[in-house]
Design a protein around this motif. Structure first.
Motif, PDB file in Angstrom:
ATOM      1  N   UNK A 104      58.862  77.784  27.114  1.00 48.49           N
ATOM      2  CA  UNK A 104      58.758  77.018  28.361  1.00 48.49           C
ATOM      3  C   UNK A 104      59.472  77.734  29.504  1.00 48.49           C
ATOM      4  N   UNK A 105      60.665  78.241  29.235  1.00 50.12           N
ATOM      5  CA  UNK A 105      61.424  78.961  30.256  1.00 50.12           C
ATOM      6  C   UNK A 105      60.696  80.231  30.705  1.00 50.12           C
ATOM      7  N   UNK A 106      60.179  80.983  29.768  1.00 49.92           N
ATOM      8  CA  UNK A 106      59.452  82.209  30.108  1.00 49.92           C
ATOM      9  C   UNK A 106      58.150  81.876  30.842  1.00 49.92           C
ATOM     10  N   UNK A 107      57.534  80.740  30.504  1.00 47.56           N
ATOM     11  CA  UNK A 107      56.332  80.306  31.227  1.00 47.56           C
ATOM     12  C   UNK A 107      56.634  80.058  32.697  1.00 47.56           C
ATOM     13  N   UNK A 108      57.758  79.415  32.971  1.00 48.39           N
ATOM     14  CA  UNK A 108      58.144  79.166  34.363  1.00 48.39           C
ATOM     15  C   UNK A 108      58.408  80.491  35.080  1.00 48.39           C
ATOM     16  N   UNK A 145      58.866  73.450  40.399  1.00 50.53           N
ATOM     17  CA  UNK A 145      59.306  72.111  39.991  1.00 50.53           C
ATOM     18  C   UNK A 145      58.132  71.320  39.418  1.00 50.53           C
ATOM     19  N   UNK A 146      56.991  71.341  40.094  1.00 54.40           N
ATOM     20  CA  UNK A 146      55.810  70.629  39.599  1.00 54.40           C
ATOM     21  C   UNK A 146      55.395  71.142  38.226  1.00 54.40           C
ATOM     22  N   UNK A 147      55.358  72.448  38.064  1.00 49.67           N
ATOM     23  CA  UNK A 147      54.923  73.022  36.796  1.00 49.67           C
ATOM     24  C   UNK A 147      55.954  72.834  35.692  1.00 49.67           C
ATOM     25  N   UNK A 148      57.216  72.739  36.052  1.00 47.81           N
ATOM     26  CA  UNK A 148      58.240  72.415  35.058  1.00 47.81           C
ATOM     27  C   UNK A 148      58.032  71.004  34.515  1.00 47.81           C
ATOM     28  N   UNK A 149      57.682  70.075  35.390  1.00 47.43           N
ATOM     29  CA  UNK A 149      57.378  68.714  34.943  1.00 47.43           C
ATOM     30  C   UNK A 149      56.174  68.732  34.004  1.00 47.43           C
ATOM     31  N   UNK A 150      55.151  69.518  34.346  1.00 48.92           N
ATOM     32  CA  UNK A 150      53.986  69.631  33.467  1.00 48.92           C
ATOM     33  C   UNK A 150      54.384  70.193  32.106  1.00 48.92           C
ATOM     34  N   UNK A 151      55.217  71.213  32.094  1.00 48.81           N
ATOM     35  CA  UNK A 151      55.650  71.810  30.827  1.00 48.81           C
ATOM     36  C   UNK A 151      56.439  70.804  29.999  1.00 48.81           C
ATOM     37  N   UNK A 152      57.320  70.058  30.638  1.00 50.89           N
ATOM     38  CA  UNK A 152      58.101  69.061  29.909  1.00 50.89           C
ATOM     39  C   UNK A 152      57.183  68.037  29.254  1.00 50.89           C
TER      40      UNK A 152
END
Length: 172
Positions: A104-108, A145-152
Protein backbone atom coordinates in the motif's frame (compact mmCIF):
# COMPACT_ATOMS: atom_id res chain seq x y z
CA UNK A 1 -15.05 -17.82 -15.34
CA UNK A 2 -12.48 -16.66 -12.78
CA UNK A 3 -10.32 -15.17 -15.51
CA UNK A 4 -13.03 -12.67 -16.44
CA UNK A 5 -13.18 -11.04 -13.00
CA UNK A 6 -9.91 -9.16 -13.41
CA UNK A 7 -10.69 -7.49 -16.76
CA UNK A 8 -14.22 -6.74 -15.57
CA UNK A 9 -12.94 -5.16 -12.36
CA UNK A 10 -10.35 -3.08 -14.19
CA UNK A 11 -12.93 -1.97 -16.77
CA UNK A 12 -15.33 -1.06 -13.98
CA UNK A 13 -12.62 0.99 -12.24
CA UNK A 14 -11.77 2.69 -15.54
CA UNK A 15 -15.40 3.82 -15.89
CA UNK A 16 -15.82 4.49 -12.16
CA UNK A 17 -12.94 6.98 -12.12
CA UNK A 18 -14.78 9.23 -14.57
CA UNK A 19 -18.07 8.73 -12.72
CA UNK A 20 -16.34 9.63 -9.47
CA UNK A 21 -15.08 12.88 -10.97
CA UNK A 22 -18.57 13.65 -12.31
CA UNK A 23 -20.44 12.82 -9.10
CA UNK A 24 -18.12 14.34 -6.48
CA UNK A 25 -18.36 18.13 -6.63
CA UNK A 26 -15.10 19.83 -7.57
CA UNK A 27 -15.56 22.66 -5.11
CA UNK A 28 -16.17 20.34 -2.18
CA UNK A 29 -13.59 22.11 -0.01
CA UNK A 30 -13.79 25.54 -1.72
CA UNK A 31 -10.01 25.72 -1.97
CA UNK A 32 -9.61 24.79 -5.64
CA UNK A 33 -8.09 21.40 -4.85
CA UNK A 34 -8.06 18.81 -7.61
CA UNK A 35 -8.71 15.23 -6.53
CA UNK A 36 -7.64 12.77 -9.20
CA UNK A 37 -8.82 9.20 -8.64
CA UNK A 38 -6.13 6.69 -9.59
CA UNK A 39 -8.12 3.61 -8.59
CA UNK A 40 -7.30 1.79 -11.81
CA UNK A 41 -3.52 2.10 -11.56
CA UNK A 42 -3.60 1.16 -7.88
CA UNK A 43 -5.48 -2.00 -8.85
CA UNK A 44 -2.90 -2.65 -11.55
CA UNK A 45 -0.19 -2.30 -8.88
CA UNK A 46 -1.94 -4.86 -6.72
CA UNK A 47 -2.37 -7.13 -9.76
CA UNK A 48 1.35 -6.78 -10.46
CA UNK A 49 2.18 -7.74 -6.88
CA UNK A 50 -0.33 -10.46 -6.07
CA UNK A 51 -1.23 -11.68 -9.55
CA UNK A 52 1.42 -11.57 -12.23
CA UNK A 53 3.94 -8.95 -13.32
CA UNK A 54 3.26 -9.87 -16.94
CA UNK A 55 -0.48 -9.31 -16.55
CA UNK A 56 0.14 -6.06 -14.67
CA UNK A 57 2.25 -4.71 -17.52
CA UNK A 58 -0.21 -5.88 -20.18
CA UNK A 59 -3.19 -4.34 -18.41
CA UNK A 60 -1.14 -1.20 -17.76
CA UNK A 61 -0.46 -0.94 -21.49
CA UNK A 62 -4.07 -1.62 -22.52
CA UNK A 63 -5.67 0.74 -20.03
CA UNK A 64 -2.98 3.37 -20.59
CA UNK A 65 -3.93 3.39 -24.26
CA UNK A 66 -7.63 3.54 -23.39
CA UNK A 67 -6.95 6.33 -20.91
CA UNK A 68 -5.15 8.33 -23.58
CA UNK A 69 -7.86 7.74 -26.16
CA UNK A 70 -10.72 8.71 -23.86
CA UNK A 71 -9.31 11.40 -21.56
CA UNK A 72 -6.34 13.12 -23.21
CA UNK A 73 -5.64 14.79 -26.51
CA UNK A 74 -2.21 13.21 -26.88
CA UNK A 75 -1.78 9.47 -27.31
CA UNK A 76 1.23 8.25 -25.42
CA UNK A 77 1.46 9.87 -22.01
CA UNK A 78 -0.55 7.28 -20.08
CA UNK A 79 0.31 4.58 -22.61
CA UNK A 80 3.90 5.06 -21.50
CA UNK A 81 3.35 5.96 -17.83
CA UNK A 82 0.98 3.15 -16.75
CA UNK A 83 3.25 0.24 -17.74
CA UNK A 84 6.33 2.15 -16.57
CA UNK A 85 4.71 2.74 -13.18
CA UNK A 86 3.78 -0.94 -12.91
CA UNK A 87 7.35 -1.90 -13.82
CA UNK A 88 8.85 0.49 -11.26
CA UNK A 89 6.39 -0.85 -8.68
CA UNK A 90 7.44 -4.44 -9.41
CA UNK A 91 11.10 -3.38 -9.08
CA UNK A 92 10.44 -1.88 -5.66
CA UNK A 93 8.54 -4.96 -4.58
CA UNK A 94 11.39 -7.31 -5.57
CA UNK A 95 13.49 -5.59 -2.91
CA UNK A 96 10.82 -5.08 -0.23
CA UNK A 97 8.49 -7.42 1.63
CA UNK A 98 5.12 -8.41 0.18
CA UNK A 99 3.31 -7.26 3.30
CA UNK A 100 0.02 -5.53 2.44
CA UNK A 101 1.08 -2.38 4.31
CA UNK A 102 4.33 -2.17 2.36
CA UNK A 103 2.46 -2.76 -0.92
CA UNK A 104 0.00 0.00 0.00
CA UNK A 105 2.80 2.42 0.89
CA UNK A 106 4.72 1.69 -2.31
CA UNK A 107 1.47 2.09 -4.29
CA UNK A 108 1.05 5.61 -2.91
CA UNK A 109 4.67 6.40 -3.80
CA UNK A 110 4.14 5.11 -7.34
CA UNK A 111 0.92 7.15 -7.69
CA UNK A 112 2.96 10.21 -6.67
CA UNK A 113 5.60 9.32 -9.27
CA UNK A 114 2.88 8.84 -11.90
CA UNK A 115 1.33 12.21 -11.09
CA UNK A 116 4.73 13.93 -11.13
CA UNK A 117 5.62 12.25 -14.43
CA UNK A 118 2.36 13.28 -16.07
CA UNK A 119 2.84 16.82 -14.73
CA UNK A 120 6.38 16.95 -16.16
CA UNK A 121 5.19 15.68 -19.55
CA UNK A 122 2.39 18.28 -19.61
CA UNK A 123 4.86 20.97 -18.62
CA UNK A 124 7.26 19.83 -21.33
CA UNK A 125 4.65 20.07 -24.10
CA UNK A 126 3.20 23.31 -22.70
CA UNK A 127 -0.23 22.01 -21.71
CA UNK A 128 0.27 23.47 -18.24
CA UNK A 129 2.26 26.38 -16.92
CA UNK A 130 1.74 25.70 -13.20
CA UNK A 131 4.86 25.62 -11.05
CA UNK A 132 5.63 22.49 -9.05
CA UNK A 133 4.81 23.97 -5.64
CA UNK A 134 1.33 24.97 -6.84
CA UNK A 135 0.91 21.57 -8.48
CA UNK A 136 1.84 19.75 -5.30
CA UNK A 137 -0.49 21.88 -3.16
CA UNK A 138 -3.47 21.92 -5.50
CA UNK A 139 -3.30 18.48 -7.11
CA UNK A 140 -0.63 16.10 -5.79
CA UNK A 141 -1.39 16.09 -2.06
CA UNK A 142 -5.22 15.92 -2.45
CA UNK A 143 -4.79 13.13 -5.01
CA UNK A 144 -2.58 11.15 -2.65
CA UNK A 145 -5.07 11.57 0.21
CA UNK A 146 -7.99 10.40 -1.95
CA UNK A 147 -6.07 7.39 -3.22
CA UNK A 148 -4.87 6.52 0.27
CA UNK A 149 -8.51 6.32 1.35
CA UNK A 150 -9.19 4.04 -1.63
CA UNK A 151 -6.25 1.81 -0.67
CA UNK A 152 -7.42 1.60 2.93
CA UNK A 153 -10.87 0.51 1.78
CA UNK A 154 -9.86 -1.87 -0.99
CA UNK A 155 -6.38 -3.26 -0.29
CA UNK A 156 -7.46 -6.51 1.31
CA UNK A 157 -10.24 -7.34 -1.22
CA UNK A 158 -7.88 -6.59 -4.11
CA UNK A 159 -5.18 -8.75 -2.57
CA UNK A 160 -7.58 -11.68 -2.17
CA UNK A 161 -8.99 -11.32 -5.70
CA UNK A 162 -5.58 -11.19 -7.36
CA UNK A 163 -4.24 -14.09 -5.29
CA UNK A 164 -7.19 -16.19 -6.49
CA UNK A 165 -6.49 -15.00 -10.04
CA UNK A 166 -2.85 -16.04 -9.68
CA UNK A 167 -3.89 -19.46 -8.33
CA UNK A 168 -6.26 -19.99 -11.25
CA UNK A 169 -3.43 -19.13 -13.69
CA UNK A 170 -1.15 -21.68 -12.03
CA UNK A 171 -3.82 -24.39 -11.98
CA UNK A 172 -4.65 -24.07 -15.68
Amino acid sequence: MKRFWVPLLLTFLFVFESLFVQLVPGDLFKEGYVFVPRFLIISIFFLTMYGSVKHGLIYGFIFGLLYDMVYTEIIGIYLFMFPLSAYIFSGFMRILQTNILVVSFVSIICVALLEAGVYQMNLLIHITDMDFSSFSKIRLIPTLILNLVFIILSAYPLKRLFEKFSDSLRND
